[in-house]
Scaffold this active site. Sequence first.
Site, PDB file in Angstrom:
ATOM      1  N   GLY A  46       4.760  -7.999  -1.893  1.00  0.00           N
ATOM      2  CA  GLY A  46       3.594  -7.254  -1.434  1.00  0.00           C
ATOM      3  C   GLY A  46       2.876  -6.629  -2.611  1.00  0.00           C
ATOM      4  CD  GLN A  51       1.450  -2.062  -5.921  1.00  0.00           C
ATOM      5  OE1 GLN A  51       1.275  -2.724  -4.906  1.00  0.00           O
ATOM      6  NE2 GLN A  51       2.582  -2.081  -6.596  1.00  0.00           N
ATOM      7  CB  CYS A  91       7.406  -0.390  -5.936  1.00  0.00           C
ATOM      8  SG  CYS A  91       5.617  -0.279  -6.044  1.00  0.00           S
ATOM      9  CG  LEU A  92       5.496  -6.049  -7.918  1.00  0.00           C
ATOM     10  CD1 LEU A  92       4.324  -6.959  -7.595  1.00  0.00           C
ATOM     11  CD2 LEU A  92       6.540  -6.786  -8.747  1.00  0.00           C
ATOM     12  CG  HIS A 133       6.226  -0.450  -0.204  1.00  0.00           C
ATOM     13  ND1 HIS A 133       7.394  -0.093  -0.839  1.00  0.00           N
ATOM     14  CD2 HIS A 133       5.333  -0.714  -1.196  1.00  0.00           C
ATOM     15  CE1 HIS A 133       7.203  -0.138  -2.149  1.00  0.00           C
ATOM     16  NE2 HIS A 133       5.975  -0.511  -2.383  1.00  0.00           N
ATOM     17  CD  GLU A 134       2.732  -3.598  -0.681  1.00  0.00           C
ATOM     18  OE1 GLU A 134       1.906  -3.089  -1.456  1.00  0.00           O
ATOM     19  OE2 GLU A 134       3.878  -3.909  -1.052  1.00  0.00           O
ATOM     20  CG  HIS A 137       1.220   0.968  -3.042  1.00  0.00           C
ATOM     21  ND1 HIS A 137       1.592   1.696  -4.143  1.00  0.00           N
ATOM     22  CD2 HIS A 137       2.200   0.043  -2.860  1.00  0.00           C
ATOM     23  CE1 HIS A 137       2.758   1.235  -4.606  1.00  0.00           C
ATOM     24  NE2 HIS A 137       3.149   0.233  -3.837  1.00  0.00           N
TER      25      HIS A 137
HETATM   26 NI    NI Z   1       4.837  -0.970  -4.062  1.00  0.00          NI
END
Ligand code: NI
Length: 167
Positions: A46, A51, A91-92, A133-134, A137
């Site tokens: 995701g 991000q 998470c990236l 989660h997304e 963000h």
């Molecule tokens: Ni994330």
Amino acid sequence: MTKLTILTLPDKRLKTIAKPVTEFNHKLQQFAKDMLETMYEAPGIGLAATQVDKHIQLVVIDISEEKNQPLCLVNPKIIKKDGVQIHEEGCLSVPGIYANVKRASTVEVEYFNEKGEEKKLQADELLAVCIQHEIDHLKGIVFLDHLSPLKRKMAMKKLEKEAQNSD
Ligand code: NI
């Protein structure tokens, strides 16, 4: 195809609140493609526009093993939540850190796809985790914000250490 740069903590830009998308044009569709490409290459399941320092309400997700079920959620809204599940998240934007996070076990989400078509989706298990989660963000929230202050502090320390080691 452009590979986008992913912001990592403690970058303050990750706290930006994303604005709704108002125009579904070619530029948006190209951005969605770039987001997917960036997510697959990372690799991740995701990625939110926040991000990559673009503050519009757009996220991409693909939880399939074959990486052939891309989802693009524009202006997503969770309209129903039910139950509780605890899942280990990463998470990236928070490389190398994993932690259990408590979230709703099922969600119903309304959104537009990148072409501007209205959609509705019911999700559970990993997909429900990923959607929550997304969407977080887009509100400037990272998964560490769901942890206790002590656990968050430990995670941030570990993150700093890893950043130093990779320099
Ligand atoms: Ni994330």
